[in-house]
Write an enzyme that holds these catalytic residues in place. Structure first.
Site, PDB file in Angstrom:
ATOM      1  N   THR A  93       0.886  -1.194  -0.135  1.00 44.27           N
ATOM      2  CA  THR A  93      -0.189   0.065  -0.059  1.00 44.27           C
ATOM      3  C   THR A  93       0.934   1.196  -0.091  1.00 44.27           C
ATOM      4  O   THR A  93       0.440   2.224  -0.576  1.00 44.27           O
ATOM      5  CB  THR A  93      -1.077   0.019   1.226  1.00 44.27           C
ATOM      6  OG1 THR A  93      -0.199   0.032   2.296  1.00 44.27           O
ATOM      7  CG2 THR A  93      -2.109  -1.067   1.107  1.00 44.27           C
ATOM      8  N   HIS A  98       9.632  -1.227   2.264  1.00 42.26           N
ATOM      9  CA  HIS A  98       9.786  -1.221   3.519  1.00 42.26           C
ATOM     10  C   HIS A  98       9.657  -2.730   3.911  1.00 42.26           C
ATOM     11  O   HIS A  98       9.089  -3.558   3.408  1.00 42.26           O
ATOM     12  CB  HIS A  98       8.474  -0.622   4.199  1.00 42.26           C
ATOM     13  CG  HIS A  98       7.447  -0.845   3.852  1.00 42.26           C
ATOM     14  ND1 HIS A  98       6.879  -0.327   2.697  1.00 42.26           N
ATOM     15  CD2 HIS A  98       6.226  -1.660   4.216  1.00 42.26           C
ATOM     16  CE1 HIS A  98       5.776  -0.918   2.162  1.00 42.26           C
ATOM     17  NE2 HIS A  98       5.324  -1.579   3.283  1.00 42.26           N
TER      18      HIS A  98
HETATM   19  P1  5GP Z   1       2.159  -2.207   2.970  1.00 40.99           P
HETATM   20  O1  5GP Z   1       0.836  -2.761   3.154  1.00 40.99           O
HETATM   21  O2  5GP Z   1       2.656  -1.506   1.978  1.00 40.99           O
HETATM   22  O3  5GP Z   1       3.201  -3.721   3.152  1.00 40.99           O
HETATM   23  O4  5GP Z   1       2.457  -1.897   4.533  1.00 40.99           O
HETATM   24  C1  5GP Z   1       2.531  -0.446   4.685  1.00 40.99           C
HETATM   25  C2  5GP Z   1       2.289  -0.272   6.426  1.00 40.99           C
HETATM   26  O5  5GP Z   1       2.505   1.135   6.730  1.00 40.99           O
HETATM   27  C3  5GP Z   1       0.857  -0.566   7.008  1.00 40.99           C
HETATM   28  O6  5GP Z   1       1.126  -1.771   8.064  1.00 40.99           O
HETATM   29  C4  5GP Z   1       0.505   0.461   7.638  1.00 40.99           C
HETATM   30  O7  5GP Z   1      -0.037   0.320   8.956  1.00 40.99           O
HETATM   31  C5  5GP Z   1       1.795   1.457   7.464  1.00 40.99           C
HETATM   32  N1  5GP Z   1       1.518   2.774   7.469  1.00 40.99           N
HETATM   33  C6  5GP Z   1       0.823   3.446   6.722  1.00 40.99           C
HETATM   34  N2  5GP Z   1       0.886   4.751   7.129  1.00 40.99           N
HETATM   35  C7  5GP Z   1       1.638   4.885   8.209  1.00 40.99           C
HETATM   36  C8  5GP Z   1       2.186   6.251   8.700  1.00 40.99           C
HETATM   37  O8  5GP Z   1       1.992   7.268   8.536  1.00 40.99           O
HETATM   38  N3  5GP Z   1       2.946   6.005   9.722  1.00 40.99           N
HETATM   39  C9  5GP Z   1       3.506   4.923  10.045  1.00 40.99           C
HETATM   40  N4  5GP Z   1       4.101   4.489  11.242  1.00 40.99           N
HETATM   41  N5  5GP Z   1       2.982   3.539   9.622  1.00 40.99           N
HETATM   42  C10 5GP Z   1       2.223   3.853   8.278  1.00 40.99           C
END
Ligand code: 5GP
Ligand code: ZN
Length: 112
Positions: A93, A98
């Site tokens: 997302t 990361h």
């Molecule tokens: P993905 O689904 O892209 O692997 O994970 C994105 C992660 O980023 C999610 O677990 C979400 O909770 C976290 N996340 C999204 N926006 C923010 C933010 O503004 N600050 C922090 N600390 N985490 C975020």
């Protein structure tokens, strides 16, 4: 560029940082999915692991090298999971590479 994690790296968006060195930063996930849930990101904007190349291999190496120490500092040494989601079908997302570190509980054996 409008990138949340570039904002966290620069400090313009607040976060709960648990580790930082010259190439990467680790901070607590805003919406934790385990008792320990931290994200480790390169300071340089790299869209995903799909963009890894010889030019940014040092950034990835720095992250992987930092992970055991970060896990240890969070109390989960020797028992945790590292995940990186890639692209739409991978469930990514935030389009800044990361690695999730998840731990502090016995995690499910399912990966999807
Ligand atoms: P993905 O689904 O892209 O692997 O994970 C994105 C992660 O980023 C999610 O677990 C979400 O909770 C976290 N996340 C999204 N926006 C923010 C933010 O503004 N600050 C922090 N600390 N985490 C975020
Ligand atoms: Zn970024």
């Amino acid at each position: 560029m409008d990138c949340i994690f570039c904002g966290i790296v620069s400090g313009s968006i607040p976060s709960s940082k648990v580790y930082e060195d010259e190439l990467c930063v680790a901070f607590r996930d805003l919406n934790p999915q385990a008792p320990v849930h931290v994200l480790v990101v390169p300071k340089k904007h790299i869209a995903s692991l799909d963009e890894v190349s010889a030019e940014n291999a040092a950034d990835i190496a720095a992250i992987l090298t930092a992970i055991p120490g970060i896990a240890s500092s969070l109390g989960v040494a020797g028992g945790y999971r590292v995940i990186t989601n890639i692209g739409e079908n991978g469930g990514q997302t935030v389009k800044h590479l990361h690695f999730h570190i998840l731990g502090g509980v016995k995690l499910s054996e399912r990966l999807n």
